[in-house]
Design a protein around this motif. Structure first.
Motif, PDB file in Angstrom:
ATOM      1  N   PHE A 129     -74.911  77.931  -8.138  1.00 32.78           N
ATOM      2  CA  PHE A 129     -74.346  78.512  -9.349  1.00 32.78           C
ATOM      3  C   PHE A 129     -75.453  78.613 -10.391  1.00 32.78           C
ATOM      4  CE2 PHE A 129     -70.511  76.685  -7.389  1.00 32.78           C
ATOM      5  CZ  PHE A 129     -69.694  77.798  -7.404  1.00 32.78           C
ATOM      6  N   THR A 130     -75.291  79.531 -11.340  1.00 29.83           N
ATOM      7  CA  THR A 130     -76.325  79.753 -12.348  1.00 29.83           C
ATOM      8  C   THR A 130     -76.066  78.990 -13.646  1.00 29.83           C
ATOM      9  OG1 THR A 130     -75.177  81.721 -13.149  1.00 29.83           O
ATOM     10  CG2 THR A 130     -76.877  82.050 -11.450  1.00 29.83           C
ATOM     11  N   TYR A 131     -75.200  77.993 -13.593  1.00 34.72           N
ATOM     12  CA  TYR A 131     -74.855  77.218 -14.788  1.00 34.72           C
ATOM     13  C   TYR A 131     -74.500  75.804 -14.339  1.00 34.72           C
ATOM     14  CZ  TYR A 131     -70.125  78.031 -13.154  1.00 34.72           C
ATOM     15  OH  TYR A 131     -68.997  78.064 -12.383  1.00 34.72           O
ATOM     16  N   PRO A 132     -74.701  74.813 -15.186  1.00 36.65           N
ATOM     17  CA  PRO A 132     -74.458  73.424 -14.777  1.00 36.65           C
ATOM     18  C   PRO A 132     -73.004  72.958 -14.911  1.00 36.65           C
ATOM     19  CG  PRO A 132     -75.440  73.460 -16.943  1.00 36.65           C
ATOM     20  CD  PRO A 132     -75.416  74.897 -16.454  1.00 36.65           C
ATOM     21  N   ASP A 133     -72.195  73.670 -15.663  1.00 37.28           N
ATOM     22  CA  ASP A 133     -70.850  73.208 -16.014  1.00 37.28           C
ATOM     23  C   ASP A 133     -69.787  73.706 -15.033  1.00 37.28           C
ATOM     24  OD1 ASP A 133     -71.595  71.925 -18.622  1.00 37.28           O
ATOM     25  OD2 ASP A 133     -72.302  73.964 -18.972  1.00 37.28           O
ATOM     26  N   VAL A 134     -70.049  73.578 -13.749  1.00 37.58           N
ATOM     27  CA  VAL A 134     -69.149  74.087 -12.717  1.00 37.58           C
ATOM     28  C   VAL A 134     -67.798  73.374 -12.800  1.00 37.58           C
ATOM     29  CG1 VAL A 134     -68.812  74.349 -10.228  1.00 37.58           C
ATOM     30  CG2 VAL A 134     -71.084  74.698 -11.235  1.00 37.58           C
ATOM     31  N   GLY A 135     -66.738  74.182 -12.883  1.00 37.59           N
ATOM     32  CA  GLY A 135     -65.381  73.651 -12.972  1.00 37.59           C
ATOM     33  C   GLY A 135     -64.885  73.434 -14.378  1.00 37.59           C
TER      34      GLY A 135
END
Length: 161
Positions: free
Chosen positions: A7-13
């Motif tokens: 994913f291109t962002y750390p805040d998955v979910g």
């Protein structure tokens, strides 16, 4: 292969809770009818990429039915936006999913799509919520215009179901 990309962002979910800081946020809710049958129909459409297709987007998905880790490539005109499903919601009165951006998407973030049935009033609602920030030079340069386009597509999602 898209299924192997991070994913291109750390805040998955994070669309399952309060929106994380450092992103643009939006959320829209619209009543789309009433009754259990309406909820069932809208939920079925939603879980077959109906919001995306109904909004006029091209959809190429690894699964005809939305599932965790399914990869979808949505397109509009020249735009190509790869995403992967982060989670699925399957509750008696709430159905939906969220997908997150993969490399090659002009934005970085997550979008949540849901259909909700209120058993007390029988009302059925479609919901879209997202957080994102620019990930490409042209989405950065587009600034407010990109944000307006995202909101317009989100409203088309709601009308699609």
């Amino acid at each position: 292969m898209l299924t192997q990309l991070p994913f291109t962002y750390p805040d998955v979910g994070a669309t399952a809770g309060p929106p994380p800081p450092g992103y643009r946020h939006f959320g829209f809710v619209s009543q789309i009818g009433a009754g259990q049958q309406r909820f069932d129909e809208a939920a079925d459409a939603l879980m077959h990429w109906g919001m995306q297709r109904g909004a006029g987007l091209r959809v190429h998905a690894s699964s005809e039915v939305v599932a965790v880790n399914a990869v979808v490539l949505v397109g509009l005109g020249f735009l190509r936006a790869p995403c992967r499903v982060v989670y699925v919601i399957d509750e008696p009165d709430l159905c939906g999913f969220a997908y997150g951006t993969l490399p090659g998407h002009p934005e970085s973030g997550e979008e949540r799509f849901a259909v909700r049935h209120d058993p007390v009033t029988a009302a059925v609602y479609a919901e879209v919520a997202a957080f994102s920030r620019p990930a490409s030079w042209w989405s950065k340069a587009g600034g407010p215009l990109v944000s307006l386009a995202q909101r317009a597509i989100a409203k088309r999602y709601l009308r699609a179901v």
